[in-house]
Design a protein around this motif. Structure first.
Motif, PDB file in Angstrom:
ATOM      1  N   MET A   1       0.838  -1.189   0.000  1.00  0.00           N
ATOM      2  CA  MET A   1       0.000   0.000   0.000  1.00  0.00           C
ATOM      3  C   MET A   1       0.880   1.249   0.000  1.00  0.00           C
ATOM      4  O   MET A   1       1.923   1.291   0.634  1.00  0.00           O
ATOM      5  N   ARG A   2       0.436   2.262  -0.711  1.00  0.00           N
ATOM      6  CA  ARG A   2       1.192   3.507  -0.805  1.00  0.00           C
ATOM      7  C   ARG A   2       1.017   4.355   0.449  1.00  0.00           C
ATOM      8  O   ARG A   2       0.052   4.208   1.199  1.00  0.00           O
ATOM      9  N   ASN A   3       1.947   5.248   0.659  1.00  0.00           N
ATOM     10  CA  ASN A   3       1.890   6.167   1.789  1.00  0.00           C
ATOM     11  C   ASN A   3       0.707   7.125   1.595  1.00  0.00           C
ATOM     12  O   ASN A   3       0.553   7.694   0.522  1.00  0.00           O
ATOM     13  N   PRO A   4      -0.139   7.337   2.613  1.00  0.00           N
ATOM     14  CA  PRO A   4      -1.288   8.242   2.460  1.00  0.00           C
ATOM     15  C   PRO A   4      -0.885   9.673   2.105  1.00  0.00           C
ATOM     16  O   PRO A   4      -1.620  10.372   1.415  1.00  0.00           O
ATOM     17  N   HIS A   5       0.296  10.100   2.556  1.00  0.00           N
ATOM     18  CA  HIS A   5       0.735  11.459   2.252  1.00  0.00           C
ATOM     19  C   HIS A   5       1.195  11.598   0.796  1.00  0.00           C
ATOM     20  O   HIS A   5       1.314  12.712   0.304  1.00  0.00           O
ATOM     21  N   ASP A   6       1.454  10.489   0.109  1.00  0.00           N
ATOM     22  CA  ASP A   6       1.748  10.542  -1.318  1.00  0.00           C
ATOM     23  C   ASP A   6       0.464  10.634  -2.137  1.00  0.00           C
ATOM     24  O   ASP A   6       0.481  11.147  -3.259  1.00  0.00           O
ATOM     25  N   ILE A   7      -0.637  10.153  -1.606  1.00  0.00           N
ATOM     26  CA  ILE A   7      -1.917  10.201  -2.308  1.00  0.00           C
ATOM     27  C   ILE A   7      -2.553  11.575  -2.171  1.00  0.00           C
ATOM     28  O   ILE A   7      -3.008  12.164  -3.154  1.00  0.00           O
ATOM     29  N   ILE A   8      -2.591  12.110  -0.956  1.00  0.00           N
ATOM     30  CA  ILE A   8      -3.174  13.431  -0.705  1.00  0.00           C
ATOM     31  C   ILE A   8      -2.054  14.461  -0.813  1.00  0.00           C
ATOM     32  O   ILE A   8      -1.166  14.503   0.030  1.00  0.00           O
ATOM     33  N   ARG A   9      -2.098  15.290  -1.854  1.00  0.00           N
ATOM     34  CA  ARG A   9      -1.017  16.251  -2.084  1.00  0.00           C
ATOM     35  C   ARG A   9      -1.172  17.499  -1.214  1.00  0.00           C
ATOM     36  O   ARG A   9      -0.280  17.871  -0.460  1.00  0.00           O
ATOM     37  N   LYS A  10      -2.329  18.200  -1.340  1.00  0.00           N
ATOM     38  CA  LYS A  10      -2.535  19.420  -0.569  1.00  0.00           C
ATOM     39  C   LYS A  10      -4.024  19.754  -0.562  1.00  0.00           C
ATOM     40  O   LYS A  10      -4.771  19.325  -1.447  1.00  0.00           O
ATOM     41  N   PRO A  11      -4.469  20.530   0.420  1.00  0.00           N
ATOM     42  CA  PRO A  11      -5.870  20.957   0.430  1.00  0.00           C
ATOM     43  C   PRO A  11      -6.076  22.126  -0.525  1.00  0.00           C
ATOM     44  O   PRO A  11      -5.139  22.869  -0.839  1.00  0.00           O
ATOM     45  N   ILE A  12      -7.305  22.279  -0.988  1.00  0.00           N
ATOM     46  CA  ILE A  12      -7.665  23.422  -1.819  1.00  0.00           C
ATOM     47  C   ILE A  12      -8.455  24.374  -0.933  1.00  0.00           C
ATOM     48  O   ILE A  12      -9.504  24.020  -0.396  1.00  0.00           O
ATOM     49  N   VAL A  13      -7.929  25.591  -0.778  1.00  0.00           N
ATOM     50  CA  VAL A  13      -8.565  26.584   0.079  1.00  0.00           C
ATOM     51  C   VAL A  13      -9.047  27.728  -0.812  1.00  0.00           C
ATOM     52  O   VAL A  13      -8.276  28.610  -1.190  1.00  0.00           O
ATOM     53  N   THR A  14     -10.331  27.665  -1.174  1.00  0.00           N
ATOM     54  CA  THR A  14     -10.956  28.719  -1.967  1.00  0.00           C
ATOM     55  C   THR A  14     -12.260  29.109  -1.283  1.00  0.00           C
ATOM     56  O   THR A  14     -12.697  28.459  -0.326  1.00  0.00           O
ATOM     57  N   GLU A  15     -12.893  30.144  -1.796  1.00  0.00           N
ATOM     58  CA  GLU A  15     -14.158  30.579  -1.214  1.00  0.00           C
ATOM     59  C   GLU A  15     -15.229  29.492  -1.354  1.00  0.00           C
ATOM     60  O   GLU A  15     -15.995  29.229  -0.429  1.00  0.00           O
ATOM     61  N   GLU A  16     -15.264  28.836  -2.496  1.00  0.00           N
ATOM     62  CA  GLU A  16     -16.244  27.775  -2.723  1.00  0.00           C
ATOM     63  C   GLU A  16     -15.993  26.577  -1.812  1.00  0.00           C
ATOM     64  O   GLU A  16     -16.926  26.008  -1.245  1.00  0.00           O
ATOM     65  N   SER A  17     -14.729  26.198  -1.643  1.00  0.00           N
ATOM     66  CA  SER A  17     -14.435  25.051  -0.778  1.00  0.00           C
ATOM     67  C   SER A  17     -14.714  25.377   0.688  1.00  0.00           C
ATOM     68  O   SER A  17     -15.107  24.500   1.455  1.00  0.00           O
ATOM     69  N   MET A  18     -14.547  26.630   1.085  1.00  0.00           N
ATOM     70  CA  MET A  18     -14.867  27.019   2.458  1.00  0.00           C
ATOM     71  C   MET A  18     -16.376  26.977   2.704  1.00  0.00           C
ATOM     72  O   MET A  18     -16.834  26.625   3.790  1.00  0.00           O
ATOM     73  N   ASN A  19     -17.167  27.340   1.697  1.00  0.00           N
ATOM     74  CA  ASN A  19     -18.627  27.255   1.842  1.00  0.00           C
ATOM     75  C   ASN A  19     -19.091  25.808   1.923  1.00  0.00           C
ATOM     76  O   ASN A  19     -20.072  25.506   2.608  1.00  0.00           O
ATOM     77  N   ASP A  20     -18.404  24.889   1.232  1.00  0.00           N
ATOM     78  CA  ASP A  20     -18.766  23.469   1.274  1.00  0.00           C
ATOM     79  C   ASP A  20     -18.433  22.822   2.618  1.00  0.00           C
ATOM     80  O   ASP A  20     -18.981  21.768   2.940  1.00  0.00           O
ATOM     81  N   MET A  21     -17.544  23.438   3.391  1.00  0.00           N
ATOM     82  CA  MET A  21     -17.187  22.872   4.692  1.00  0.00           C
ATOM     83  C   MET A  21     -18.386  22.797   5.631  1.00  0.00           C
ATOM     84  O   MET A  21     -18.457  21.912   6.480  1.00  0.00           O
ATOM     85  N   ALA A  22     -19.352  23.711   5.480  1.00  0.00           N
ATOM     86  CA  ALA A  22     -20.540  23.687   6.326  1.00  0.00           C
ATOM     87  C   ALA A  22     -21.361  22.421   6.081  1.00  0.00           C
ATOM     88  O   ALA A  22     -22.084  21.962   6.972  1.00  0.00           O
ATOM     89  N   GLU A  23     -21.246  21.843   4.886  1.00  0.00           N
ATOM     90  CA  GLU A  23     -21.959  20.614   4.545  1.00  0.00           C
ATOM     91  C   GLU A  23     -21.115  19.369   4.799  1.00  0.00           C
ATOM     92  O   GLU A  23     -21.528  18.263   4.466  1.00  0.00           O
ATOM     93  N   GLY A  24     -19.904  19.547   5.330  1.00  0.00           N
ATOM     94  CA  GLY A  24     -19.028  18.413   5.613  1.00  0.00           C
ATOM     95  C   GLY A  24     -18.242  17.949   4.404  1.00  0.00           C
ATOM     96  O   GLY A  24     -17.823  16.799   4.346  1.00  0.00           O
ATOM     97  N   LYS A  25     -18.022  18.837   3.425  1.00  0.00           N
ATOM     98  CA  LYS A  25     -17.268  18.499   2.220  1.00  0.00           C
ATOM     99  C   LYS A  25     -15.922  19.221   2.245  1.00  0.00           C
ATOM    100  O   LYS A  25     -15.860  20.421   2.509  1.00  0.00           O
ATOM    101  N   TYR A  26     -14.859  18.476   1.956  1.00  0.00           N
ATOM    102  CA  TYR A  26     -13.508  19.017   1.959  1.00  0.00           C
ATOM    103  C   TYR A  26     -12.854  18.690   0.621  1.00  0.00           C
ATOM    104  O   TYR A  26     -13.038  17.600   0.081  1.00  0.00           O
TER     105      TYR A  26
END
Length: 96
Positions: free
Chosen positions: A1-26
């Motif tokens: 199995m691959r390292n989880p940190h190799d699969i997830i590169r970085k978070p996307i922090v935009t206005e739309e993604s911040m609004n989706d956080m209220a619905e539990g979406k990242y």
């Protein structure tokens, strides 16, 4: 199995993604070869949360010009991860 940190590169922090956080979406930039199951397992292992759904999008790189030369930015893969109702959320995003 691959390292989880190799699969997830970085978070996307935009206005739309911040609004989706209220619905539990990242939103994250992930490895182009990663599938939904690998993304789900990596998020659960890194952030200690329960994932209910993973949506992925292949994003095409934008065309860019330098004078007469035309090039393209690299293509990348985006994952929108929905957490279960009983999950507390991802602490990484809480201070933003």
């Amino acid at each position: 199995m691959r390292n989880p940190h190799d699969i997830i590169r970085k978070p996307i922090v935009t206005e739309e993604s911040m609004n989706d956080m209220a619905e539990g979406k990242y939103t994250f930039v992930v490895d182009k070869k990663a599938n939904k199951t690998e993304i789900k397992n990596a998020i659960e292992k890194i952030f200690d949360v329960k994932v209910s759904k993973v949506n992925t999008l292949n994003m095409t790189g934008k065309l860019k010009r330098m004078g007469a030369n035309i090039g393209r930015r690299p293509s990348w893969k985006k994952a929108v991860v929905t957490l279960t109702e009983d999950s507390k959320g991802i602490e990484f995003f809480e201070g933003m």
